[in-house]
Design a protein around this motif. Structure first.
Motif, mmCIF file in Angstrom:
data_model
loop_
_atom_site.group_PDB
_atom_site.id
_atom_site.type_symbol
_atom_site.label_atom_id
_atom_site.label_comp_id
_atom_site.label_asym_id
_atom_site.label_seq_id
_atom_site.Cartn_x
_atom_site.Cartn_y
_atom_site.Cartn_z
ATOM 1 N N GLU A 32 0.831 -1.208 0.000
ATOM 2 C CA GLU A 32 0.000 0.000 0.000
ATOM 3 C C GLU A 32 0.863 1.254 0.000
ATOM 4 O OE1 GLU A 32 -3.093 2.499 2.839
ATOM 5 O OE2 GLU A 32 -2.980 0.322 3.073
ATOM 6 N N LEU A 33 1.884 1.267 0.831
ATOM 7 C CA LEU A 33 2.770 2.431 0.896
ATOM 8 C C LEU A 33 3.478 2.655 -0.435
ATOM 9 C CD1 LEU A 33 4.249 1.783 4.436
ATOM 10 C CD2 LEU A 33 2.754 3.693 3.803
ATOM 11 N N MET A 34 3.892 1.570 -1.078
ATOM 12 C CA MET A 34 4.556 1.694 -2.382
ATOM 13 C C MET A 34 3.586 2.198 -3.447
ATOM 14 S SD MET A 34 6.785 -1.819 -2.414
ATOM 15 C CE MET A 34 7.521 -2.398 -0.885
ATOM 16 N N GLY A 35 2.317 1.869 -3.301
ATOM 17 C CA GLY A 35 1.331 2.288 -4.277
ATOM 18 C C GLY A 35 1.089 3.790 -4.310
ATOM 19 N N ARG A 36 1.583 4.500 -3.333
ATOM 20 C CA ARG A 36 1.400 5.950 -3.296
ATOM 21 C C ARG A 36 2.150 6.663 -4.425
ATOM 22 N NH1 ARG A 36 -0.484 8.375 1.105
ATOM 23 N NH2 ARG A 36 1.033 10.084 0.988
ATOM 24 N N SER A 37 3.107 5.979 -5.011
ATOM 25 C CA SER A 37 3.863 6.551 -6.126
ATOM 26 C C SER A 37 4.033 5.498 -7.205
ATOM 27 C CB SER A 37 5.243 7.028 -5.661
ATOM 28 O OG SER A 37 6.061 7.370 -6.767
ATOM 29 N N LEU A 38 3.855 5.896 -8.458
ATOM 30 C CA LEU A 38 4.005 4.947 -9.553
ATOM 31 C C LEU A 38 5.440 4.480 -9.725
ATOM 32 C CD1 LEU A 38 1.642 6.646 -12.160
ATOM 33 C CD2 LEU A 38 1.203 4.537 -10.886
ATOM 34 N N ILE A 39 6.405 5.205 -9.159
ATOM 35 C CA ILE A 39 7.803 4.785 -9.301
ATOM 36 C C ILE A 39 8.325 4.015 -8.094
ATOM 37 C CG2 ILE A 39 8.232 6.791 -10.769
ATOM 38 C CD1 ILE A 39 9.986 7.919 -8.481
ATOM 39 N N ALA A 40 7.583 4.005 -6.989
ATOM 40 C CA ALA A 40 8.098 3.411 -5.757
ATOM 41 C C ALA A 40 8.330 1.903 -5.831
ATOM 42 C CB ALA A 40 7.176 3.741 -4.589
ATOM 43 N N CYS A 72 -3.932 -5.096 -5.372
ATOM 44 C CA CYS A 72 -5.006 -4.439 -4.633
ATOM 45 C C CYS A 72 -4.466 -3.479 -3.585
ATOM 46 C CB CYS A 72 -5.920 -5.477 -3.989
ATOM 47 S SG CYS A 72 -6.998 -6.336 -5.172
ATOM 48 N N MET A 73 -3.414 -3.870 -2.883
ATOM 49 C CA MET A 73 -2.884 -2.986 -1.845
ATOM 50 C C MET A 73 -2.164 -1.787 -2.456
ATOM 51 S SD MET A 73 -3.996 -3.975 1.028
ATOM 52 C CE MET A 73 -3.012 -3.147 2.275
ATOM 53 N N ARG A 74 -1.473 -1.982 -3.568
ATOM 54 C CA ARG A 74 -0.890 -0.811 -4.241
ATOM 55 C C ARG A 74 -1.995 0.144 -4.674
ATOM 56 N NH1 ARG A 74 3.012 -4.633 -6.327
ATOM 57 N NH2 ARG A 74 1.637 -5.063 -8.087
ATOM 58 N N LEU A 75 -3.096 -0.408 -5.173
ATOM 59 C CA LEU A 75 -4.220 0.437 -5.572
ATOM 60 C C LEU A 75 -4.781 1.223 -4.390
ATOM 61 C CD1 LEU A 75 -6.100 -1.961 -7.996
ATOM 62 C CD2 LEU A 75 -5.217 0.291 -8.597
ATOM 63 N N ILE A 76 -4.842 0.590 -3.230
ATOM 64 C CA ILE A 76 -5.339 1.292 -2.047
ATOM 65 C C ILE A 76 -4.405 2.448 -1.694
ATOM 66 C CG2 ILE A 76 -5.743 1.046 0.443
ATOM 67 C CD1 ILE A 76 -6.869 -1.768 -0.234
ATOM 68 N N PRO A 95 -10.189 -2.413 -7.634
ATOM 69 C CA PRO A 95 -9.944 -1.484 -8.751
ATOM 70 C C PRO A 95 -11.134 -0.571 -9.046
ATOM 71 C CG PRO A 95 -9.151 -3.689 -9.298
ATOM 72 C CD PRO A 95 -9.939 -3.811 -8.029
ATOM 73 N N ALA A 96 -12.355 -1.107 -8.944
ATOM 74 C CA ALA A 96 -13.534 -0.277 -9.192
ATOM 75 C C ALA A 96 -13.653 0.825 -8.146
ATOM 76 C CB ALA A 96 -14.787 -1.153 -9.190
ATOM 77 N N MET A 97 -13.367 0.494 -6.889
ATOM 78 C CA MET A 97 -13.406 1.501 -5.831
ATOM 79 C C MET A 97 -12.374 2.591 -6.091
ATOM 80 S SD MET A 97 -11.500 2.659 -3.027
ATOM 81 C CE MET A 97 -10.442 1.292 -2.530
ATOM 82 N N VAL A 98 -11.166 2.182 -6.446
ATOM 83 C CA VAL A 98 -10.090 3.152 -6.657
ATOM 84 C C VAL A 98 -10.392 4.030 -7.865
ATOM 85 C CG1 VAL A 98 -7.619 3.427 -7.119
ATOM 86 C CG2 VAL A 98 -8.402 1.648 -5.552
ATOM 87 N N GLN A 99 -10.931 3.438 -8.897
ATOM 88 C CA GLN A 99 -11.314 4.223 -10.068
ATOM 89 C C GLN A 99 -12.282 5.335 -9.668
ATOM 90 O OE1 GLN A 99 -12.871 1.841 -13.289
ATOM 91 N NE2 GLN A 99 -13.584 3.618 -14.429
ATOM 92 N N GLU A 100 -13.233 5.022 -8.808
ATOM 93 C CA GLU A 100 -14.224 6.019 -8.380
ATOM 94 C C GLU A 100 -13.592 7.099 -7.508
ATOM 95 O OE1 GLU A 100 -18.514 6.122 -6.005
ATOM 96 O OE2 GLU A 100 -17.808 4.258 -6.930
ATOM 97 N N VAL A 101 -12.722 6.687 -6.575
ATOM 98 C CA VAL A 101 -12.089 7.665 -5.679
ATOM 99 C C VAL A 101 -11.167 8.595 -6.463
ATOM 100 C CG1 VAL A 101 -10.450 7.925 -3.777
ATOM 101 C CG2 VAL A 101 -12.277 6.224 -3.621
ATOM 102 N N VAL A 102 -10.371 8.025 -7.341
ATOM 103 C CA VAL A 102 -9.452 8.857 -8.127
ATOM 104 C C VAL A 102 -10.226 9.795 -9.046
ATOM 105 C CG1 VAL A 102 -7.568 8.844 -9.806
ATOM 106 C CG2 VAL A 102 -7.588 7.157 -7.975
ATOM 107 N N ASP A 103 -11.300 9.297 -9.628
ATOM 108 C CA ASP A 103 -12.113 10.152 -10.492
ATOM 109 C C ASP A 103 -12.666 11.336 -9.702
ATOM 110 O OD1 ASP A 103 -13.534 10.427 -13.184
ATOM 111 O OD2 ASP A 103 -15.226 10.475 -11.792
#
Length: 404
Positions: A84-92, A264-268, A343-351
């Protein structure tokens, strides 16, 4: 289950969080500017190797592997918050040598590879000297049903011959990609789950050709990318087959379980950062004499995003715990649930966060557009939503059929 983190996991959480906050996020823009400003967009900016060296020096390396000979020795539930922490950045993820598809390929080699295969491919991969790709999905068949696979891996004496075309082979564009794992049909007359084999293929083997790199909603995800790759009479020694002919589906099932948790955790992590950016924007930007937070139902949107993220996190952690305690078979239903839901949840939050930022949310000034592209793509990758929902429904209805 106990949702408290183990002392070992808590220590890693604190260390990874500190590294992401102090080393990765402050230099994310520098990395992206360097990547997009160079003549060859598929070259890796030197900053990546600098960050990787720092992470390795601090013992934050190969954290995904539960085998202490090669990684941190963390279980799936212990590694999940780190993902999850790594998911905060696309390069992490690459900074910690924990990026897909290398993680899945490393697990395949660790659990199923021969001593020679591990020495040739696993060790350089875990050292971060090479990258890899996974070639399974095909353009000419409905790959949501993997038994449709048309590419072949045919035995010819002491050789295996590969023919076919794969696409969405993530990581194939990386300049350090040295091998792919190819999955192909070996015996069409065998049981449907014993027909396919996985083969290790050096990318410079004659007959391997990258036909094109595929954009995802306009993003090429350089320097990793997603390629369409053709295999034309590619000949390799028989011992390039992983675990032996006909073992492809068995290996794939073991590979996908932890990988879905990691995704899933990176997405979160992406959703958390998107919500943070949305909240900052909502409190700092004013329109019509009010902060954005006080306009148009934005408070409710923020609240619903917080609830959805927390629900998803607990769902995935429970699934990770099932993987650790009950194995892949015991977690089948839960894995499909989280893969369809997150992924569906994250898509909605990011949108929502994109909407809060207006035009800026569509640009590269924030990571939101990249997050949105990633979340949408992951509703297809590792099995589309419909396949996972079908698994969940099948398991749910099974008990009622038994009663009948």
């Amino acid at each position: 289950m106990d949702f408290a983190h183990s002392p070992r996991a808590q220590e890693y959480i604190e260390r990874v969080a500190a590294f992401v906050d102090t080393e990765v996020l402050p230099r994310e823009r520098e990395y992206l500017d360097a990547l997009r400003g160079q003549a060859d967009r598929w070259a890796v900016p030197p900053l990546m190797e600098e960050l990787k060296a720092k992470a390795r020096e601090r013992g934050l390396w190969n954290l995904f592997l539960p085998d202490e000979r090669y990684g941190a020795g963390l279980g799936v539930a212990e590694y999940a918050p780190l993902a999850e922490l790594m998911g905060r950045s696309l390069i992490a993820p690459e900074v910690f040598n924990c990026n897909a598809p290398d993680t899945g390929n490393a697990e395949v080699l660790l659990h199923h590879g021969s001593a020679e295969q591990r020495e040739r491919w696993l060790e350089p991969l875990l050292e971060g000297r090479v990258r890899s790709a996974f070639c399974m999905t095909e353009p000419d068949v409905a790959s949501s049903d993997a038994t449709n696979m048309a590419a072949t891996a045919v035995l010819d004496g002491e050789e295996v011959v590969l023919n076919g075309r794969k696409w969405w082979s993530t990581g194939i564009g990386h300049p350090n990609c040295r091998f792919v794992i190819f999955m192909g049909l070996t015996d069409p007359d065998a049981d449907r789950l014993r027909r396919h084999s996985m083969v290790l293929v050096p990318v410079d083997t004659p007959g391997v050709r990258i036909e094109r790199m595929l954009p995802v909603l306009g993003y090429h995800d350089e320097p990793y990318g997603h390629g369409e790759v053709s295999f034309t009479d590619v000949r390799l020694p028989r011992d390039a087959i992983i675990a032996g002919p006909g073992r492809g589906f068995e290996i794939a099932q073991g590979r996908l379980g932890p990988g879905r948790i990691h995704h899933c955790m990176r997405l979160i992590g992406m959703a958390e950062r998107a919500l943070e950016l949305a909240c900052r924007r909502a409190t700092e930007r004013t329109a019509f004499g009010k902060p954005l937070a006080n306009l148009g139902g934005n408070r409710e949107r923020i609240a619903r995003a917080r609830i959805a993220i927390d629900q998803a996190r607990l769902h995935v952690l429970h699934t990770a715990w099932l993987l650790d305690t009950a194995g892949a078979l015991g977690a089948v239903g839960a894995l499909s649930q989280v893969k369809a839901a997150v992924p569906a949840m994250v898509q909605e939050v990011v949108d929502m966060a994109v909407q809060m930022h207006g035009g800026a949310g569509l640009s590269d000034d924030t990571p939101l557009a990249g997050f949105l592209s990633t979340a949408r793509a992951l509703r297809l990758a590792d099995g589309p939503d419909e396949v996972h929902l079908g698994v969940v429904a099948k398991l749910e209805l099974a008990a009622y059929r038994e009663r009948a």
